[in-house]
Design an enzyme around this catalytic site. Structure first.
Site, PDB file in Angstrom:
ATOM      1  N   SER A 141     -28.287 105.224   4.774  1.00 34.93           N
ATOM      2  CA  SER A 141     -27.087 104.779   4.193  1.00 34.93           C
ATOM      3  C   SER A 141     -26.819 103.228   4.222  1.00 34.93           C
ATOM      4  O   SER A 141     -27.261 102.646   4.953  1.00 34.93           O
ATOM      5  CB  SER A 141     -25.910 105.437   4.770  1.00 34.93           C
ATOM      6  OG  SER A 141     -24.815 105.230   4.414  1.00 34.93           O
ATOM      7  N   TYR A 154     -20.911 106.369  12.337  1.00 41.16           N
ATOM      8  CA  TYR A 154     -21.624 106.767  11.604  1.00 41.16           C
ATOM      9  C   TYR A 154     -22.514 105.848  11.049  1.00 41.16           C
ATOM     10  O   TYR A 154     -23.757 105.908  11.061  1.00 41.16           O
ATOM     11  CB  TYR A 154     -20.865 107.288  10.299  1.00 41.16           C
ATOM     12  CG  TYR A 154     -21.698 107.830   8.916  1.00 41.16           C
ATOM     13  CD1 TYR A 154     -22.505 108.841   8.962  1.00 41.16           C
ATOM     14  CD2 TYR A 154     -21.784 106.989   7.851  1.00 41.16           C
ATOM     15  CE1 TYR A 154     -23.214 109.383   7.885  1.00 41.16           C
ATOM     16  CE2 TYR A 154     -22.472 107.201   6.890  1.00 41.16           C
ATOM     17  CZ  TYR A 154     -23.189 108.424   6.741  1.00 41.16           C
ATOM     18  OH  TYR A 154     -24.125 108.706   5.622  1.00 41.16           O
TER      19      TYR A 154
END
Lengths: 249, 442
Positions: A141, A154
């Site tokens: 990501s 995250y």
């Protein structure tokens, strides 16, 4: 992977996610047989049936939870035949505030985005390396490019996964096997449902799937699904820490 | 979120959520208030709107099984007709019934029990559904068919989502040899002539007529009747024979902005209709037409609903029994041409016998559909048209209706009492409702 760039058999880890199913269908439409792995056997069967009806390729289902103690390494060793390509889409956004309050919530995010996927890819890499061929593709990501207050739990796990893939690529470079890192920006999926996402920066799962299939074929190293994200993340990385720590972005 | 149907009227601020699998049902049904399922939002007015919760089924997009011996496809309710066509036409299979757009879902086709150009021979989509799974108000998931919970099955065909959430369905597809239709256009000078063409065209699998709504007096009902039949492979011209099951090119024209409301006025529409009629007369004789433009001519124009301007439009569609059709249609067309409310699309079609759905729209006779851009006086005009339909014993289509009166609905749908009773028996009224069902007191 055979020399003619034909992917005969691909493993998709996290195949019941919106991006996972789009990638699986994208590969099947190119005539590639599939091994689908996911946590929930019922949902896995639903995705496998969909791909069978639509494309007629052979699909096998493999129930597997990356939260297992061995991180799914057992699956990687048991797969027969060993796939030509493996794509890992496993991930969990989680809730940043919950992760700040509750260590077990943070641990779940870290395990799901980093420990589990890394152990799995590591186990597969051993087989690919021994065989001297194949492509491992990890969906990481843009959130891993720099830790930010709004989602650093995250982000840090994704940063770990990105670094792991980078190291794996480095290790396998001489072997004939290859590692691709894919960084989607915002994608409209179950994970982001209900969030307000900026339209021009937000893609569909099918767009990520096209980028992944293309990156595998061309044996790319690091791919941002939308190019604008490469520029955005470069700018974010260039902000001096002294200033960055005061920003809310 | 502000939502509307395809006609962009009315606009309602709705709670929303997406259903991605049966595992999401518990949470959705536990919410307070009522809900309605919504597929691609192609019903015209308020059938797929509920201010409490409008539940998108677009996450239910999986195909489940296909039996190449029987042609039975089982798929989730959110699978699009366009997706089915793209997947199965190249393999030589075609859906049994298709409406005028391919941007609809299987769940929507069942809920509205849609009809197509072959209704006079093949009935509605529901007639080809073998079984469906329905999430009911009690949280259960039931498989219904003609032999299992048959009452619930018949209430769900055409039930506008008011019996529960359709999760999946099995229906029988038709084998095709080519993706082309042998089509011909017959010009009809007036309404009687158009109806005579329909009565003589029963053996054509597909038929529909485009009416020039602005033609008045002697020419009232001037129309072009389009009829067609699936093409056999050996009938295909050499130029098309290499890929007999080809799909149409994907290109679509976009309508980027709302057109000014004055674009469509009686002169511009009259000019269009006049040209269209002349072009149709000139093209005599059957010719091969790809199924895509044949069945879905407007799908080429992305967002054609914007042509009617920001305020949107109302589509009025009714059906009249065969005996009442001549007088009723003349009265309806007369009323529209007097009002001078340019109707771009006026479509006439001969229906076959009614099917088994308790609240299904089609019935033996003629159906007329008109687009009416929303202006001052439009709703009064629709109410006047409704009065004519009602006086001739007809009824309107829930997938289009925007302003029918509850008492007229009840008379038009004689099985509504059985539908109400069945919904109550399944506890549906406390969980499933739409803006349409509130308005019509269903």
């Amino acid at each position: 992977m055979p020399a003619n760039n034909d992917i005969g058999l691909a493993l998709v880890l996290g195949a019941t996610s919106d991006i996972g199913r789009a990638i699986a269908l994208g590969l099947a439409r190119e005539g590639c047989d599939l091994q689908l792995a996911g946590r929930d056997p019922a949902r896995l069967k639903a995705e496998a049936d969909d791909i069978r009806v639509r494309t007629g390729v052979a699909v096998t289902e493999h129930a597997c939870d990356v939260l297992n103690a061995d991180g799914g390494a057992g699956l990687a060793e048991a797969l027969d035949p060993c796939p030509d390509v493996a794509v890992c889409v496993v991930g969990l956004l989680g809730d940043q505030q919950a992760s700040e309050r509750d260590g077990s919530a943070a641990q779940l995010v870290m395990w799901t985005n980093y420990v589990g996927p890394a152990l799995l890819m590591g186990a597969l890499a051993a087989r690919f390396e021994a065989r001297g061929s194949g492509v491992l593709a990890g969906v990481s990501s843009v959130a891993g490019d720099r830790g930010r207050a709004t989602n650093y739990v995250y982000g840090s796990a994704k940063a770990g996964f990105t670094a792991f893939l980078s190291g794996l690529r480095n290790r396998l470079a001489a072997s004939g096997a290859h590692v691709v890192t894919v960084k989607p920006g915002f994608v409209r999926t179950r994970m982001t449902e209900g969030m307000r996402l900026p339209g021009p920066l937000t893609g569909a799962p099918e767009e990520v799937a096209r980028a992944v299939v293309e990156a595998i074929r061309r044996r790319r190293d690091v791919v941002y699904v939308r190019r604008v994200w490469r520029a955005i993340m470069l700018a974010i990385r260039l902000v001096p820490e002294r200033l960055f720590k005061r920003l809310r972005i | 979120m502000k939502l509307s149907g395809w006609g962009r009227y009315p606009v309602v601020d709705c709670g929303t959520a997406t259903l991605r699998g049966p595992e999401d049902l518990g949470g959705v049904l536990a919410r307070r208030g009522t809900l309605i399922a919504r597929g691609q939002g192609r019903s015209y007015a308020d059938a797929a709107l509920n201010r409490d919760l409008t539940l998108s089924t677009l996450g239910l997009g999986r195909m489940q099984a296909f039996d190449a011996d029987t042609g039975v496809l089982t798929c989730e309710a959110g699978v699009g007709l366009d997706d089915i066509l793209r997947t199965f036409v190249p393999r030589g299979w075609f859906p049994p019934v298709v409406p005028g757009t391919k941007f609809v879902t299987v769940g929507g086709m069942i809920a509205a029990d849609v009809h197509g150009k072959n209704h006079h021979r093949d009935g509605t989509f529901g007639a080809h559904v073998e079984a469906l799974t329905l999430a009911t108000a009690d949280g259960g998931i039931r498989v219904c068919s003609r032999t299992q919970d048959a009452d619930l099955f018949r209430a769900t065909l055409g039930g506008m989502g008011l019996t529960g959430v359709i999760l999946s369905a099995s229906f029988r597809m038709q084998p095709i040899e080519t993706s082309f239709v042998l089509a011909e256009t017959v010009a009809a000078a007036d309404l009687d002539a158009a109806m005579a063409v329909f009565e003589a065209s029963h053996d054509w699998p597909y038929s529909v007529a485009w009416i020039d709504c602005l033609a008045r007096g002697r020419r009232l009902g001037r129309s072009l009747v389009l009829r067609g039949a699936p093409m056999r492979r050996r009938a295909l011209p050499a130029a098309l024979a290499s890929r007999p099951l080809r799909l149409a090119p994907e290109g679509r024209i976009r309508v980027p902005v709302d057109a000014p409301s004055l674009l469509l006025n009686r002169w511009s529409v009259g000019l269009f209709n006049g040209l269209y009629h002349r072009r149709g007369r000139a093209r005599a004789g059957p010719r091969p037409v790809h199924f895509d433009p044949f069945f879905f001519p407007l799908d080429r124009i992305d967002g054609w609903n914007r042509l009617y301007g920001r305020r949107g439009f109302v589509q009025y569609q009714c059906v009249l029994s065969a005996g009442e059709s001549a007088a009723g249609l003349a009265a309806l067309l007369g009323r529209v041409s007097v009002a001078g409310q340019g109707s771009f699309l006026a479509v006439l079609k001969r229906f076959g016998p009614a099917g088994e759905g308790l609240m299904s729209f089609p019935a033996e006779g003629y159906t007329l559909a008109l687009d009416l851009p929303l202006r001052r006086g439009t709703l009064a005009l629709v109410d006047a048209l409704d009065g004519i339909t009602h006086a001739h014993g007809g009824r309107v289509y829930f997938a289009k209706d925007a302003c029918c009166r509850p008492e007229r609905m009840r008379e038009g749908y004689p099985q509504h009492a059985a539908f109400d009773a069945l919904r109550k028996a399944w506890g549906a009224p406390r969980k499933f409702a739409s803006e349409l069902s509130r308005r019509l007191e269903l």
